[in-house]
Design a protein around this motif. Structure first.
Motif: not given
Length: 266
Positions: A54-68, A164-178
């Motif tokens: 079980n894991s949840s990965t969120f790709f964050v983009y500069p145009n206010k979009t998040v892909r889960a 909402s559940r247990n498991g690994t959570v990954n958040v991927v920031l946009p390129q060039g962000y910190d």
């Protein structure tokens, strides 16, 4: 006359209470909806080496979009909470997500090597609202070992996820962000791992943060911003020192002139 006014006020209060109560009950009642099958190619599915977990990965983009992207292991359903869209990009009506993809592996093994081994499956989607958040339930035709992916929208510079559940959570920031600056805000809670991938994107990783934590909040910014702010701060400091020295000299000159004038008067 007074009794009539009181009756009108009482009736108005009862009507407002009735509407409010119905609204609250409606918001908590799951609504089943139909959603078109999304485009698999927009998501970055990473098939892990070894067992599926079980894991949840969120790709964050500069145009206010998040892909889960959620991995679902041996389960007939998945429940997620999508925060209220404060970006202003989408309407508040509906579940608040689009481009839904639900895929399952074609075999019985939980060890995979290729995303092409997965295919679309039948499912039902329902949602309810509570305090502005969207509680979404995905019911699968059968127990699956696969992925649930969707897109939603959130204010740029911030990421917020309700666990909402247990498991690994990954958040991927946009390129060039910190993230992680004391000035601009630290991730809450502190990630267990912070790494850079081959596309120069920062990955923040939390190992099983739930139930100890209820949410993840990240403020992110351009990697160059701390340097720029440091330079601006240095310029302001130098300008302040120069200004202070200038006014100090001017005050000294005025005092000398005053002393000369006072001597002339004597």
């Amino acid at each position: 006359m007074v009794n009539g006014i009181l009756k009108i006020l009482l009736l108005s209060a009862l009507i407002i209470m009735a509407f409010t109560t119905n609204g609250c009950l409606e918001s908590k009642d799951p609504k089943q909806i139909e959603m078109d099958t999304g485009d698999v190619s927009v998501y970055e599915f990473t098939v892990p080496e070894g067992n599926f977990i079980n894991s949840s990965t969120f790709f964050v983009y500069p145009n206010k979009t998040v892909r889960a992207i959620y991995t679902v292991v041996n389960s007939p359903r998945l429940e997620v909470v999508v925060p209220k869209d404060i970006s202003g990009l989408k309407s508040e009506k509906g579940p608040g997500i689009d481009n839904l993809v639900i895929i399952d592996n074609t075999g019985s093994s939980t060890v995979f090597s290729d995303i092409n081994k997965f295919s679309n499956i039948s499912h039902n989607v329902s949602y309810s609202e509570s305090r502005g958040n969207k509680k979404i339930q995905f019911e699968f035709a059968d127990t699956i070992n696969g992925y649930v992916a969707y897109t939603y929208y959130w204010e740029q510079g911030q990421f917020y996820h309700i666990l909402s559940r247990n498991g690994t959570v990954n958040v991927v920031l946009p390129q060039g962000y910190d993230t992680g600056s004391m000035i601009f805000g630290l991730p809450k809670p502190k990630p267990d791992t912070k790494r850079l991938d081959d596309q120069n994107r920062i990955w923040l990783v939390w190992d099983n943060p739930n139930p100890e934590h209820q949410f993840i909040f990240v403020k992110y910014y351009k990697s160059s911003l701390p340097t720029i702010m440091g330079f601006v701060g240095l310029v302001i400091l130098v300008a302040s020192l120069v200004t202070a020295i200038y006014f100090k000299n001017e005050i000294r000159k005025l005092r000398k002139k005053r002393e000369i004038i006072d001597k002339d008067k004597e």
